[in-house]
Scaffold this active site. Structure first.
Site, mmCIF file in Angstrom:
data_model
loop_
_atom_site.group_PDB
_atom_site.id
_atom_site.type_symbol
_atom_site.label_atom_id
_atom_site.label_comp_id
_atom_site.label_asym_id
_atom_site.label_seq_id
_atom_site.Cartn_x
_atom_site.Cartn_y
_atom_site.Cartn_z
ATOM 1 N N ASP A 1 0.851 -1.190 0.000
ATOM 2 C CA ASP A 1 0.000 0.000 0.000
ATOM 3 C C ASP A 1 0.885 1.237 0.000
ATOM 4 O O ASP A 1 1.871 1.329 0.753
ATOM 5 C CB ASP A 1 -0.903 0.009 1.222
ATOM 6 C CG ASP A 1 -1.826 1.204 1.233
ATOM 7 O OD1 ASP A 1 -2.810 1.166 0.465
ATOM 8 O OD2 ASP A 1 -1.557 2.145 1.981
ATOM 9 N N ILE A 2 0.585 2.219 -0.893
ATOM 10 C CA ILE A 2 1.361 3.471 -0.953
ATOM 11 C C ILE A 2 0.942 4.336 0.236
ATOM 12 O O ILE A 2 -0.247 4.621 0.424
ATOM 13 C CB ILE A 2 1.115 4.211 -2.280
ATOM 14 C CG1 ILE A 2 1.531 3.327 -3.469
ATOM 15 C CG2 ILE A 2 1.866 5.517 -2.318
ATOM 16 C CD1 ILE A 2 1.245 3.936 -4.820
ATOM 17 N N ASN B 1 -2.403 12.690 -3.944
ATOM 18 C CA ASN B 1 -3.344 13.033 -5.018
ATOM 19 C C ASN B 1 -3.906 14.435 -4.832
ATOM 20 O O ASN B 1 -4.009 15.213 -5.776
ATOM 21 C CB ASN B 1 -4.497 12.028 -5.049
ATOM 22 C CG ASN B 1 -4.376 11.054 -6.214
ATOM 23 O OD1 ASN B 1 -3.615 11.292 -7.141
ATOM 24 N ND2 ASN B 1 -5.133 9.955 -6.156
ATOM 25 N N HIS C 1 -4.484 14.530 -9.730
ATOM 26 C CA HIS C 1 -4.732 13.135 -10.125
ATOM 27 C C HIS C 1 -3.820 12.649 -11.239
ATOM 28 O O HIS C 1 -3.478 11.474 -11.308
ATOM 29 C CB HIS C 1 -6.201 12.974 -10.542
ATOM 30 C CG HIS C 1 -7.142 13.025 -9.378
ATOM 31 N ND1 HIS C 1 -7.315 11.986 -8.495
ATOM 32 C CD2 HIS C 1 -7.970 14.030 -8.931
ATOM 33 C CE1 HIS C 1 -8.193 12.302 -7.574
ATOM 34 N NE2 HIS C 1 -8.615 13.547 -7.812
ATOM 35 N N ASP D 1 -1.666 9.346 -11.001
ATOM 36 C CA ASP D 1 -1.641 8.231 -11.957
ATOM 37 C C ASP D 1 -0.215 7.901 -12.361
ATOM 38 O O ASP D 1 0.151 6.717 -12.476
ATOM 39 C CB ASP D 1 -2.463 8.583 -13.203
ATOM 40 C CG ASP D 1 -3.960 8.635 -12.922
ATOM 41 O OD1 ASP D 1 -4.360 8.150 -11.834
ATOM 42 O OD2 ASP D 1 -4.713 9.149 -13.767
ATOM 43 N N ARG E 1 11.965 -14.033 -10.185
ATOM 44 C CA ARG E 1 11.551 -15.402 -10.522
ATOM 45 C C ARG E 1 10.335 -15.382 -11.449
ATOM 46 O O ARG E 1 9.451 -14.535 -11.303
ATOM 47 C CB ARG E 1 11.214 -16.193 -9.263
ATOM 48 C CG ARG E 1 12.386 -16.364 -8.300
ATOM 49 C CD ARG E 1 12.015 -17.283 -7.156
ATOM 50 N NE ARG E 1 10.770 -16.907 -6.510
ATOM 51 C CZ ARG E 1 10.155 -17.638 -5.595
ATOM 52 N NH1 ARG E 1 10.677 -18.785 -5.223
ATOM 53 N NH2 ARG E 1 9.027 -17.231 -5.053
ATOM 54 N N GLU F 1 -4.595 2.261 -4.507
ATOM 55 C CA GLU F 1 -3.138 2.340 -4.388
ATOM 56 C C GLU F 1 -2.554 1.048 -3.810
ATOM 57 O O GLU F 1 -1.402 1.034 -3.356
ATOM 58 C CB GLU F 1 -2.743 3.528 -3.512
ATOM 59 C CG GLU F 1 -3.119 3.431 -2.036
ATOM 60 C CD GLU F 1 -4.532 3.905 -1.740
ATOM 61 O OE1 GLU F 1 -4.805 4.192 -0.569
ATOM 62 O OE2 GLU F 1 -5.354 4.000 -2.682
#
Length: 572
Positions: A448-449, A456, A461, A465, A481, A492
């Site tokens: 999670d950011i 934002n 926005h 993005d 892998r 997010e």
């Protein structure tokens, strides 16, 4: 078969004509030697007997000739029987006293009368037996054997008649004895009984030949009855002789009808129906929208007009004589040849399949082809049906490509370019089952950011993005892998699946991901964790079992992330 029957019919006519000619010729010579006139009852009797002998031998010779083609056991048995009866009658006629060596004189009058009675009794008994056994068209006994038995029977009867003293059949004044009357009465009764049997059979079969046999036996019954009433060579004998000839003639006609004419007509009708059927079949093939080719041993012997068009030929002659392998890539030759041979030998169908073929201009096309064994003329062949599906296959290929693109787009996140949540759930299900089978740990990371809503609101926005794209790209590049999988889970949040990774391994990967995002150096003035953009990661590890569900792993990772966000954001 039809030509063989026609040949037999012609031979029968020639044999009958020759037999009658020689018998009449012989009786003419005999009458000259005997100095008899035709108005004499004895002369007429002898003349008519010779005619009946001619018909009897005609029946015998025709039966011998036609048996290999008619395959009628009845006809063979009847031929042998009339062969024996004809010889008995011939010995009877030839034993009349004469000064000429042309006529046999070794039998006296009682012996002669016995031969005549035995001849008639032989015909009556054998016909009764033959008509009560089932005929067959299979050769179960050779004609040589049957006629050999007939010859043996002739010699046995003549020998016994010559060497044994049989009772007289006539008294001294030439009147019939009681024994002769009984024998001729029995013969009449047998004929009559056989006639009744044939009438009953006719009610079921309605065969034309049965009518001739019935008429023949009725005439023979009248003939025998005339002999019973006759006391000497008189007009009654002549009447009996006439009816006997007619009876033999209609019997011959019945035999001809049952074993030659009816099979001939049946075969002719069958061939006409076959010809009409083949004509309809060819019209259907010719007008078929598909290409139709008939080949024998690989060599093309027929092609319809659509096959000419599909294979870019000018006309049929361009295809007739070529082999089917001229239009096939070499790699197909051995397989096709083997399939075609099996089709002919085992009467198997060549199931519909798709092949690449080349027309006469060497243009490649894809065809849908099937094949069936058939008869072309009188020999086996293979009927191939094919249609050009090149355009259809190209359309299917394009459609498949578009479906693949649509499927890919439906599984990808439109903004970040990585798989979406739907795609992740499908992969999670597969990996869960695989790791369960292999008893290996499966780890999940929920990313999670930190403070992304503030990012934002502050930067806009569009910047948000762009930030999501950079984070997704960086996280993906850190997974080395091939089995590791990342997807955008929503907003997010990102989720990462690490098959075969235990808890400590998941922790190491999570720490590496946190550093990689921080090292991007994306400014975030509203973050409470520092001047740059950071992420928080929740990790969870399970060894899949039947007691757990795949989503249990995601819930544990989400709970871990929640705890981490509450306590120390931007860490694992």
């Amino acid at each position: 078969m039809l030509k063989q029957l026609e040949s037999i019919m012609n031979k029968e006519k020639r044999i009958s004509a020759v037999a009658v000619f020689f018998m009449i010729f012989y009786v003419a010579i005999w009458l000259i030697h005997q100095n008899l006139i035709i108005t004499d009852y004895l002369g007429i009797h002898i003349f008519l007997q010779f005619l009946s002998i001619s018909v009897a031998f005609a029946i015998a010779f025709e039966g011998w000739l036609s048996y290999p083609f008619s395959y009628s056991q009845h006809r063979l048995y009847v031929a042998a029987m009339f062969f024996a009866a004809g010889f008995f009658d011939l010995f009877y006629i030839m034993t009349f006293i004469s000064e000429r060596p042309l006529i046999l004189t070794f039998l006296d009058e009682p012996d002669r009368n016995w031969l005549w009675v035995i001849a008639r009794l032989t015909v009556a008994i054998f016909l009764a037996v033959i008509f009560n056994i089932k005929d067959t068209d299979r050769i179960t006994i050779g004609r040589n054997l049957v006629f050999s038995l007939a010859v043996l029977f002739i010699f046995l009867v003549v020998f016994l008649n010559f060497n044994l003293n049989f009772p007289d059949l006539l008294t001294q004044d030439n009147r019939p004895t009681f024994l002769k009357t009984v024998l001729e009465g029995v013969t009449t009764f047998i004929y009559f009984l056989t006639t009744i049997i044939l009438m009953l059979q006719y009610r079921k079969t309605k065969e034309e030949a049965r009518l001739y046999f019935i008429l023949s036996l009725l005439l023979l019954s009248i003939s025998e009855f005339s002999y019973v009433l006759s006391y000497d060579v008189s007009w009654l004998n002549v009447v009996g002789d006439g009816y006997k000839i007619l009876g033999y003639y209609f019997f011959l006609k019945g035999l001809h009808t049952s074993t030659i004419k009816e099979p001939y007509e049946k075969e002719r009708r069958t061939q006409e129906e076959l010809f009409q059927s083949e004509a309809r079949y060819k019209r259907l093939i010719e007008d078929s929208p598909d290409g139709n080719i008939v080949h024998r041993n690989g060599k093309i012997i027929y092609a319809n007009k659509h096959a000419v068009q599909l294979l870019k030929a000018n006309d049929r002659t361009d295809l007739i004589g070529k082999t089917i392998y001229d239009f096939l890539p070499e790699k197909y030759h051995s397989t096709i040849k083997e399939n075609m041979e099996n089709m002919i030998i085992h009467n198997q169908l060549f199931e519909q399949t798709e092949l690449a073929v080349y027309d006469l201009t060497n243009h490649k096309m894809i065809v849908e082809v099937s094949a069936i064994p058939t008869m072309f003329g009188v020999e086996p062949a293979v009927h191939i049906i094919f249609r050009d599906i090149t355009a259809r296959k190209e359309l299917e290929r394009e459609l498949k490509e578009k479906n693949e693109i649509l499927k890919h787009l439906s599984s990808m996140d439109g903004l970040t370019g990585i798989p979406n949540r739907r795609s992740f759930e499908e992969i999670l299900e597969k990996e869960w089952k695989r790791n369960m089978r292999e008893r290996r740990p499966l780890s999940a990371l929920m990313v999670d950011i930190d403070y992304f809503k503030y990012y934002n609101d502050f930067y806009g926005h569009l910047a948000g993005d762009d930030c999501l794209k950079k984070v997704a790209h960086t996280l993906k590049n850190q997974l080395k892998r091939s089995g590791d999988f990342i997807a955008r889970y929503g907003g997010e949040e990102f989720v990462i699946l690490l098959p075969g990774t235990d808890q400590s391994g998941a922790y190491i990967v999570a720490k590496k991901l946190c550093r990689s995002i921080e090292e991007l150096g994306i400014p975030h003035e509203k973050s409470e964790s520092g001047p740059y953009l950071t992420v928080s990661i929740g990790a969870a590890t399970l060894i899949p079992e039947n007691t757990h569900q795949p989503l249990d792993l995601i819930q544990l990772a989400d709970q871990s992330l929640y705890i981490q966000k509450q306590n120390r954001p931007s860490e694992v």
